[in-house]
Design an enzyme around this catalytic site. Structure first.
Site, mmCIF file in Angstrom:
data_model
loop_
_atom_site.group_PDB
_atom_site.id
_atom_site.type_symbol
_atom_site.label_atom_id
_atom_site.label_comp_id
_atom_site.label_asym_id
_atom_site.label_seq_id
_atom_site.Cartn_x
_atom_site.Cartn_y
_atom_site.Cartn_z
ATOM 1 N N ALA A 8 0.799 -1.221 0.000
ATOM 2 C CA ALA A 8 0.000 0.000 0.000
ATOM 3 C C ALA A 8 0.832 1.272 0.000
ATOM 4 C CB ALA A 8 -0.912 -0.003 1.214
ATOM 5 N N GLU A 9 1.838 1.350 0.839
ATOM 6 C CA GLU A 9 2.385 2.667 1.155
ATOM 7 C C GLU A 9 3.368 3.181 0.117
ATOM 8 O OE1 GLU A 9 2.272 3.491 5.262
ATOM 9 O OE2 GLU A 9 2.227 1.378 5.747
ATOM 10 N N LEU A 10 3.959 2.265 -0.650
ATOM 11 C CA LEU A 10 4.870 2.717 -1.706
ATOM 12 C C LEU A 10 4.217 3.802 -2.554
ATOM 13 C CD1 LEU A 10 7.313 2.467 -3.644
ATOM 14 C CD2 LEU A 10 5.985 0.746 -4.880
#
Ligand code: FES
Ligand code: FES
Length: 944
Positions: A872-874
């Protein structure tokens, strides 16, 4: 109250009801009739969540007063569209295109789309987008592209060009669903409007009391008194709850737990008792029989407040004469170092080229469409049960137990279907509020904040200030960096050391820096406290480092893309924290991106006009998968009598795909059993039933739950396996007294190293994700308006478990980065209290089709389940700087402080034209940078 009878034709059926003609809206009436598929979000006409068809017209039902709806008008809601056995093409298309994430926007979008297709069965993509813009249909999860795809697909079915069977997901021939785009199990209920979110549950809870909050109307004050007498006498009021009613210590326990932190993390009250430190502090709760009565009574509570000086940012709070916001805790309460190689000052002074700059990023609001909501009650066994949006169910119990004064082993946390959070529900404050209200009233309670209350009360991404200098040699190889990155924590210290630690890890990653002298710090201010948000802690660092990379490329006379290519870490080289990477695909990622970069540069040059200039920006980004050393997760698998396997976990799914992640990981792990997907049942996110899987944060869930699933599956299959290799049935297992339920465990302690407290060297994460982001913008020289024409990413998140889910994170993340770059903010408590005022990115701000793409390099991860990591955070790390760099490429002005609003860009263009363009001066936080470095070197600390 005068009420009246009314009759409408709702979903083809004549419905008579009694309503309040003065106050009821159409949405209120529909929801009271049990048609809670019609959701309410902003209640201000800004999100389209509540869209229904009224005599065939798309209508935002939150705005439509019931008295203005004609008798016998035809109302169509999501409940009338299709059934589970016979879905409308729009509903099926939404499911298979991945257009459902949290699903809170889904009913409104589908009804709006139906309004369009009823008029025009052959719309173009642009017509679909224009329709959604006109009808204010907002989505915070998807990035919109999948939604337009779904409408185009459904239109084909309606035109007879496709069948429903063509549209439906097809099982791969080999029966393997890992790596497919199998729809999320939860999507069906969401496209039908049958999924009950928190406020829907409250509509259907017997004996429920509704809560309203009392806010202070200022951001810093001493509380001298609180007069609740008028509120207590108001109609329908059951109780006014203040800090005095709380049985426990009235403090949330969010330990900063770091030897370099000068705070213990116990500063935040559940209900404010001594001081107001932010506009969103809660002074009291009013519990009443209806939401309207609770709100009316809350307005009668009279606080007696002694104003104190307000410090809206970390800059003012760092002034030498500033009061301590929490007496005894310095406003600058955490400073963490990262020291690698030689002192950067010396190296930079001798480097061929250096650039320096100061940068600011905003207190980005999460802008979810469902305002925060939670419910609580004490059940028949005396268990305090809390329904909420928490991303960390077990952690929340530990964080609130002492504060509310209730034993943790008598508490049960349940995750509601959730209109997304993107991180803010890591903070346990709303569960704590409903818990104290349930205990104080002895009745079930429900709290649903208004959108402005939600904006003021919930945490935000920390704003940031940074000063930095970056250098390279004559060939363009980076030599060193010095930087000070200050996170503006807002009013509470919550996880302040963990946040600062991110600043010591991702500033300049993925480039090789032989020499690094850096400080990351957390500072209090009188504003919304910072909390988790996708990309946690990294966008603030990239705001500076990825702009400096462009500035240094220009100074070196090297193309920004090639400058990055030259400097990404190569095998054998280390990060600024001194560790290498098991997998490092940045070269392949940039090779994949290069043709697009060239093509966009050529198009930008070609399409620029005298008054509208185009430019292209490129950045790289990385994020960790698991955030701290010693991460731990558990899940359980149980074989049932029918041969089905039930998976138990607390993978807090808020639309990111925990349900389908659980399904595909279980199916893959149990492939030797040959079970079908429909033989996997899931019991999730109820702490009374499920083992602790840990928080849904740090992009950790897929990897940690996946490894634990593999462990549980191995244990279950070992127990089922007979000497001849065949598997026992449930009946055979029970006959032989073999247990049928197994807990699987994953733990990263042995494979990770905490960061050294004095140098920042170490590697607390077991895996990483990698990517590059490319943006093309068009800047209007007359208005300063920036339009993102195209955005592309190439990412590597390992082997993909579900393509539609990862696409959803990628497109959604990029959408948030565009908003972060151009419009989003929470600073002005009046202007930024609404979705539109806070700069919500509607569909016309986001590119589409071939101008909005994601490609993957799928390098298998040695430490991950089936070669996967997290994802998610990429996609929300550095993309915003691609937009800012593209603005510079287009018009030659650099926006040092986000967001790049039209006014700001226009002012910079004017200053440039008048020859007075100057970068902002360095920020100052009361201490000389190298004095602080020296102090850290000479006074080492340890965990003992
Ligand atoms: Fe009705 Fe937002 S437009 S709830
Ligand atoms: Fe649209 Fe979540 S799926 S807001």
């Amino acid at each position: 109250m005068a009420v009246m009878k009314k009759t409408l034709i709702i979903n083809g059926v004549e419905r008579m009801f009694i309503c309040d003609p003065e106050n009821d809206t159409l949405a209120d009436v529909l929801r009271r009739l049990g048609l809670t598929g019609t959701k309410v979000g902003c209640r201000a006409g800004q999100c389209g969540i509540c869209s229904v068809l009224l005599d065939g017209e798309v209508t935002r039902s939150c705005l439509k007063k019931i008295r203005a709806v004609p008798y016998y008008a035809r109302v169509e809601t999501i409940e009338g569209l299709g059934t589970a056995q016979s879905l409308h093409p729009l509903q099926l298309a939404w499911m298979v295109q991945g257009a459902v994430q949290c699903g809170f926007c889904t009913p409104g979008f589908i009804m709006s789309a139906k309004g369009l297709l009823d008029q025009n069965q052959d719309p173009t993509r642009e017509e679909v987008r224009a329709w959604f813009r006109k009808n204010r249909n907002a989505c915070r999860c998807t990035g919109y592209k999948q939604i337009v795809d779904a409408v185009m697909d459904a239109a084909k079915v309606l035109r007879g060009e496709k069948t429903m069977a063509d549209l439906a997901f097809r099982m791969p021939a080999d029966g393997r669903i890992y790596g497919s785009s199998i729809p999320r199990p939860a999507a069906l209920g969401k496209v039908m409007g049958a999924c009950d979110y928190g406020d829907d549950l409250a509509q259907k809870t017997p004996d429920v009391l509704h809560l309203a909050v009392v806010l202070p109307g200022c951001s810093h004050a001493r509380i001298k008194g609180l007069d609740t007498s008028e509120a207590e006498k108001a109609p329908g009021v059951f109780k006014v709850i203040t800090a005095r009613d709380i049985r426990g210590n009235n403090r949330l326990a969010l330990p900063t737990a770091h030897p370099r932190a000068k705070a213990d993390g116990l500063e935040q009250p559940i209900i404010s008792d001594q001081k107001v430190v932010r506009f969103g502090d809660v002074l009291a709760l009013v519990a009443a029989e209806t939401p309207a009565q609770a709100r009316a009574a809350a307005a009668l509570v009279q606080p007696d407040l002694e104003p104190l000086p307000e410090y809206p940012t970390a800059l003012e709070a760092s002034a030498p004469d500033a009061l301590e916001i929490h007496p005894g805790v310095p406003n600058l309460f955490v400073t963490l170092p990262v020291l690698k190689g030689e002192e950067a000052r010396k190296v930079l002074d001798e480097s061929a080229h250096t650039v320096s700059g100061s940068f600011y990023s905003t207190r980005q609001p999460h802008l979810v469409l469902e305002p925060d909501t939670a419910q609580a009650y004490v059940d028949a066994e005396g268990v305090l049960t809390i329904h909420c949006k928490a991303l960390a169910l077990q952690v929340t119990i530990d964080a609130i137990s002492d504060g509310i004064g209730f034993p943790p082993d008598k508490m049960r946390m349940i995750l509601n279907p959730t209109g997304a959070s993107f991180g803010y529900t890591m903070s346990p404050e709303t569960p704590a509020l409903v818990a104290v209200a349930a205990l104080a009233t002895g009745r079930p309670v429900s709290l649903t904040l208004s959108y402005p209350e939600h904006q003021h009360f919930t945490g935000k991404r920390a704003a940031s200030f940074s000063n930095a200098r970056l250098g390279c040699d004559a060939e363009g190889k980076l030599t060193g960096v010095e930087y000070e990155l200050v996170y503006d924590k807002g009013c509470y210290t919550e996880y302040g050391a963990a946040l600062a630690e991110m600043g010591t890890r991702f500033f300049t990653l993925p480039y090789y820096l032989p020499n690094v002298t850096g400080l990351a710090r957390s500072v209090l201010s009188n504003h919304a406290h910072s909390t988790a948000y996708r990309g946690y802690g990294s966008p603030q660092g990239y705001t500076a480092s990825e702009q400096l990379m462009d500035m240094l490329a220009e100074k070196s006379g090297i193309d920004p893309f090639e400058f990055r290519y030259k400097n990404v870490i190569r095998p054998g080289l280390t990060s600024q924290n001194g560790h290498g990477f098991a997998v490092y695909p940045m070269i392949e990622i940039l090779d994949r991106m290069r043709p697009r970069y060239q093509a966009l540069k050529e198009r930008a040059a070609r399409e620029s006009t005298d008054r509208k200039k185009r430019g292209v920006g490129i950045v790289c980004g990385m994020f960790n998968v698991t955030g701290y050393s010693g991460d731990h997760a558990e899940v359980a698998l149980e074989l049932g009598p029918d041969g089905a396997v039930t998976h138990f976990n607390t993978w807090e799914d808020q639309g990111q795909g925990g349900d389908v992640g659980t399904l595909v990981l279980t199916h893959e792990a149990l492939r030797p059993l040959g079970i079908r997907p429909d033989q996997i049942k899931m019991v999730m996110n109820d702490t009374a039933l499920c083992p602790p899987t840990g928080m849904a944060a740090s992009s950790r869930s897929h990897l940690m739950a996946g490894l634990a699933t593999l462990d549980a599956a191995r244990k279950l299959m070992d127990a089922m396996r007979k000497p001849d290799g065949a598997f026992r049935t449930h009946a055979e297992m029970t006959a032989e007294n073999i247990p049928t339920k197994y807990v699987g465990i994953s733990d990263t302690a042995a494979a990770t190293t905490p960061l050294d407290l004095n140098t920042g060297q170490g590697d607390p994460s077991i895996e990483y994700t990698f990517g590059a982001f490319l943006a093309e913008v068009e800047v209007d020289l007359d208005t300063g308006q920036t339009r993102v024409v195209a955005m592309h990413t190439v990412g590597d998140v390992g082997v993909i478990g579900n393509k539609a889910v990862v696409d959803g994170q990628a497109y959604g993340g990029m959408m948030h980065t565009i908003g972060f770059a151009l419009s989003e903010n929470y600073f002005d408590v009046k202007k930024h209290a609404t979705l539109a005022g806070a700069g919500f990115p509607y569909i016309d701000m986001i590119p589409d089709g071939d101008d909005f793409t994601v490609e993957y390099v799928e390098t298998p991860r040695p430490a991950g389940p089936h070669g996967s990591s997290g994802c998610a955070e990429l996609f929300q790390t550095s993309g915003h700087v691609a937009v800012i760099n593209a603005i510079y490429h287009a018009v030659g002005v650099r926006v040092h402080d986000l967001p790049a609003t039209p006014e700001k860009v226009l002012a910079l263009l004017k200053a440039k034209a008048e020859g007075r363009l100057a970068p902002p001066p360095p920020y100052f936080f009361g201490e000389d940078f190298y004095d602080t470095i020296e102090e850290i070197k000479t006074n080492p600390v340890s965990w003992e």
